[in-house]
Design an enzyme around this catalytic site. Sequence first.
Site, mmCIF file in Angstrom:
data_model
loop_
_atom_site.group_PDB
_atom_site.id
_atom_site.type_symbol
_atom_site.label_atom_id
_atom_site.label_comp_id
_atom_site.label_asym_id
_atom_site.label_seq_id
_atom_site.Cartn_x
_atom_site.Cartn_y
_atom_site.Cartn_z
ATOM 1 N N LYS A 239 1.115 -1.501 -0.125
ATOM 2 C CA LYS A 239 0.078 -0.083 -0.032
ATOM 3 C C LYS A 239 1.243 0.969 -0.407
ATOM 4 C CE LYS A 239 -4.188 -1.716 2.570
ATOM 5 N NZ LYS A 239 -5.487 -1.503 1.708
ATOM 6 N N ARG A 313 -10.174 -11.481 1.852
ATOM 7 C CA ARG A 313 -11.068 -12.586 2.152
ATOM 8 C C ARG A 313 -10.385 -13.956 1.800
ATOM 9 N NH1 ARG A 313 -12.029 -8.632 -3.815
ATOM 10 N NH2 ARG A 313 -11.056 -7.620 -2.752
HETATM 11 N N1 BES Z 1 -8.294 -3.669 4.753
HETATM 12 C C1 BES Z 1 -8.153 -3.236 2.948
HETATM 13 C C2 BES Z 1 -9.804 -2.325 3.055
HETATM 14 C C3 BES Z 1 -9.568 -1.376 3.224
HETATM 15 C C4 BES Z 1 -8.760 -0.450 3.528
HETATM 16 C C5 BES Z 1 -10.808 -1.093 4.610
HETATM 17 C C6 BES Z 1 -9.410 1.259 4.088
HETATM 18 C C7 BES Z 1 -10.726 0.240 5.307
HETATM 19 C C8 BES Z 1 -10.499 1.405 5.049
HETATM 20 C C9 BES Z 1 -8.093 -4.629 2.500
HETATM 21 O O1 BES Z 1 -7.423 -5.759 2.750
HETATM 22 C C10 BES Z 1 -7.948 -4.278 1.295
HETATM 23 O O2 BES Z 1 -6.817 -3.669 1.062
HETATM 24 N N2 BES Z 1 -8.674 -4.682 -0.149
HETATM 25 C C11 BES Z 1 -8.457 -3.634 -1.643
HETATM 26 C C12 BES Z 1 -8.499 -4.554 -2.592
HETATM 27 C C13 BES Z 1 -8.943 -4.597 -3.658
HETATM 28 C C14 BES Z 1 -7.173 -5.253 -3.848
HETATM 29 C C15 BES Z 1 -9.279 -5.459 -5.137
HETATM 30 C C16 BES Z 1 -8.843 -2.903 -1.166
HETATM 31 O O3 BES Z 1 -10.354 -2.321 -1.223
HETATM 32 O O4 BES Z 1 -8.367 -1.409 -2.492
HETATM 33 ZN ZN ZN Z 2 -5.674 -5.418 2.052
#
Ligand code: BES
Ligand code: ZN
Length: 458
Positions: A239, A313
């Site tokens: 990230k 997931r």
């Molecule tokens: N933990 C994150 C989702 C998240 C981000 C929740 C910010 C609350 C605030 C999750 O693991 C993630 O990174 N999801 C990605 C999925 C994508 C790669 C399909 C996302 O939401 O960008």
């Molecule tokens: Zn993530």
Amino acid sequence: MLSVFASSEESLAIPIWAVSRVGLDDWLAAQPAAVSTWARANEFKGQAGRVLNIPSPEGVVAAVAFGLGDGDEALIWRALPDSLATGAYRIASHLDAENANRAALGWALGSYRYRRYTKPAKDAPPRLVMPEGVDADDISRIAEGIFLARDLINTPSNDMGPQELTDAAQALAVKFGASLSALIGDELLVHNYPLMHAVGRASPRAPRLIDLRWGDVNAPKVTLVGKGVVFDSGGLDLKPSASMLLMKKDMGGAANVLGLAYMIMDAGLRVRLRVLIPTAENSVSGDSFRPGDILTSRRGLTVEIGNTDAEGRLLLADALTEADTEQPELLIDMATLTGAARTALGPEIPPFFTSDDGLAERLKNYSETQADPMWRMPLWKPYDKDLDSKIADVNNVTSGGMAGAITAALFLQRFVTSTKNWAHFDIYAWNAKSSAGQPVGGEAQAIRAIYALLRDHY
Ligand code: BES
Ligand code: ZN
Ligand code: ZN
């Protein structure tokens, strides 16, 4: 009972007048001239959340006027404790049972502070004499459950790893006589939780599956599953800084189901409760799982990793597979699963997904009566094929990136095949901006409503 409540014998408790905009004139008329003059001089008009200290002739606080505005904010009382000095208070206005309960709950919720890393506060928080008609035990257990969730989320990842999260669950198990087991590290491979192992294996803090069971084995089965990612760096699909900053809260689903479990066990509901928490740190090392890897899940489906940041997931897939084998009467999972859920509904309204219309309707009703927001979103079948992979049974992400909260829910649905009553909550678990009684930080979402639903059914 929580320390933010005073005993009813507290004779010197300062009266609080709850005044709505429409009730202002009647209230002013009933007050001594000095009080109504003071209120007018200070432009107190019953504005929502407005607090007016009313002095005695000697200059000490003799009473407090609290504005209810239009009377439509159920938890407006959470704005009050922060504005009052230490001491005991009582509500002088008549409230019906529903509003008295909301006032007490609001007061409790508004009294929360996260103090683990700061010196103890000099002043004790103000205390409220429980208003008449309030179920004091129930208010206290709801507040305790929420405080537990908030504390766990607020604790930074260096002090909240898979081990510490397990310790927190263990403490609950001891308090309520539940049994707890945990599969740790390579035991996850031995017991066939391959996706969980892959997500957590890069971190020196080994992944775990926490499994808590409580209650009469013959009672209806309720199973809660919570995403427990103690820090989400994104993995090799790292990230950017701004997105990583808040990722200590990625165990918010786990914190919320533990808070809910606290309420259920403390209330002694007639259920056989199971809490499954897959916990891991999504970290970076030479041993990280990679984009393009294909992993075989507990269910046997092969999963192509399109993005290592869609790790939640994967954890949930294996945990839900296990939960699903028991066909519980109710299966609920909670997870900080997608940024897309925030894009759709913002931080305050968690979407939930279920194919059970009856359950959805009940959740909607309890969300309204408990003033605990949530909003149903669809498990839209036509989007499911977006998860198809050319070389595996399923990809963990879609390529277009549209409807991300829905496609994440559809991914999970592939692992819940025999349980009818399943609901998935994609929560934010965080107050993004500070408002009266809701400081920036970890937040419980939807669990007051779910608890009330369970309490009325079991
Ligand atoms: N933990 C994150 C989702 C998240 C981000 C929740 C910010 C609350 C605030 C999750 O693991 C993630 O990174 N999801 C990605 C999925 C994508 C790669 C399909 C996302 O939401 O960008
Ligand atoms: Zn993530
Ligand atoms: Zn995550």
